[in-house]
Motif scaffolding. Structure first.
Motif, PDB file in Angstrom:
ATOM      1  N   PHE A 135       3.856  -9.672   2.230  1.00 35.01           N
ATOM      2  CA  PHE A 135       3.860  -7.820   1.928  1.00 35.01           C
ATOM      3  C   PHE A 135       1.901  -8.234   1.624  1.00 35.01           C
ATOM      4  O   PHE A 135       1.450  -8.895   0.756  1.00 35.01           O
ATOM      5  CB  PHE A 135       4.247  -8.025   0.615  1.00 35.01           C
ATOM      6  N   LYS A 136       1.465  -7.202   1.344  1.00 33.87           N
ATOM      7  CA  LYS A 136      -0.395  -7.252   1.456  1.00 33.87           C
ATOM      8  C   LYS A 136      -0.683  -6.519  -0.424  1.00 33.87           C
ATOM      9  O   LYS A 136       0.567  -5.755  -0.832  1.00 33.87           O
ATOM     10  CB  LYS A 136      -0.956  -5.986   2.168  1.00 33.87           C
ATOM     11  N   HIS A 171       0.868  -3.245  -1.578  1.00 36.08           N
ATOM     12  CA  HIS A 171       1.721  -2.826  -1.038  1.00 36.08           C
ATOM     13  C   HIS A 171       3.116  -2.612  -1.443  1.00 36.08           C
ATOM     14  O   HIS A 171       3.855  -2.668  -2.730  1.00 36.08           O
ATOM     15  CB  HIS A 171       3.068  -3.767  -0.032  1.00 36.08           C
ATOM     16  N   GLN A 172       4.515  -0.916  -1.725  1.00 34.44           N
ATOM     17  CA  GLN A 172       4.987  -0.716  -2.305  1.00 34.44           C
ATOM     18  C   GLN A 172       6.295  -0.789  -1.617  1.00 34.44           C
ATOM     19  O   GLN A 172       7.098  -0.296  -0.223  1.00 34.44           O
ATOM     20  CB  GLN A 172       5.055   0.996  -2.861  1.00 34.44           C
ATOM     21  N   GLU A 196       5.176  -2.821  -6.577  1.00 30.87           N
ATOM     22  CA  GLU A 196       4.029  -3.081  -6.246  1.00 30.87           C
ATOM     23  C   GLU A 196       3.959  -4.338  -6.345  1.00 30.87           C
ATOM     24  O   GLU A 196       3.477  -4.879  -6.938  1.00 30.87           O
ATOM     25  CB  GLU A 196       3.158  -1.848  -6.258  1.00 30.87           C
ATOM     26  N   SER A 212      -1.134 -11.775  -3.758  1.00 29.16           N
ATOM     27  CA  SER A 212      -0.141 -11.928  -2.278  1.00 29.16           C
ATOM     28  C   SER A 212       0.135 -13.389  -2.861  1.00 29.16           C
ATOM     29  O   SER A 212      -0.107 -14.201  -3.912  1.00 29.16           O
ATOM     30  CB  SER A 212      -1.297 -11.794  -1.266  1.00 29.16           C
TER      31      SER A 212
END
Length: 216
Positions: A114-115, A118-119, A173, A177
């Motif tokens: 996931f960046k 990202h949600q 969210e 990272s």
């Protein structure tokens, strides 16, 4: 024949994140012992072969020994086995004992790509966790390996579950990272075979989701 039975018993045990002591606890009162079978210090008897799969997994030996027999769904397990798994999953978010660590390790692996920004909703994460963690309702984002990775956006979204019921969940969210060191720490806390199986299933799940998005 013995090696195949040993291997299958171990694979089933690890799939459900049970320790050898857990198996013996479930077999208590049956006059047989499991611990030592995998290492070869205990001999497989007819009683063990017939009793173990039925008592622990709800599967008759004649079915269990077949190569095509797969892991039963959590709902199909004997009540005693489900009760043991439930008690273990509620004890510090742990599944199993020897060689298995807390739920956060699995969650880290799920969100590793996931960046930042990202949600997602927690059900997207919980649904791909190994049994019985996939039946839990919450993830503690503020402790241990997960601390500082995610924030609650204070917004929510509606979605429809498999039964057609409308659900509402908070949107989370990524604010940091997953670094390589954290990922390695998470992976080291899971038994190698269990980790391999989990990563393969996760890969398949992600590929299906990607394919589904392309065909929309």
């Amino acid at each position: 024949m013995r090696e195949k039975f040993d291997d299958k018993c171990k694979r089933f045990r690890m799939h459900f994140n049970l320790s050898e002591d857990d198996i013996d606890l479930l077999l208590k009162g049956k006059g047989i012992k499991y611990k030592g079978l995998e290492s070869g210090t205990r001999i497989i008897t007819l009683d063990i072969a017939e009793t173990l799969p039925l008592v622990v997994y709800g599967i008759e030996y004649c079915v269990f020994k077949k190569e095509e027999t797969i892991f039963p769904k959590y709902e199909k397990l004997p009540e005693a086995t489900k009760a043991l798994l439930e008690s273990k999953s509620n004890a510090g978010n742990k599944v199993g004992s020897k060689g298995t660590k807390n739920k956060a390790s699995y969650v880290v692996i799920v969100i590793k790509d996931f960046k930042v920004g990202h949600q997602f909703i927690k059900s997207e994460i919980i649904s791909v966790l190994p049994s019985p963690l996939n039946l839990e309702k919450a993830i503690d984002w503020n402790k241990g390996l997960l601390a500082g990775l995610v924030k609650n956006t204070n917004a929510s979204k509606y979605w429809v579950d498999k039964e057609g019921k409308k659900r509402r969940e908070a949107i989370y969210e990524m604010i940091k990272s997953v670094k390589s060191g954290l990922l390695e720490k998470a992976k080291k806390s899971i038994e190698p075979e269990a980790l391999k199986e989990f990563e393969e299933k996760l890969k398949d799940s992600n590929e299906k989701k990607a394919l589904s998005k392309k065909t929309r």
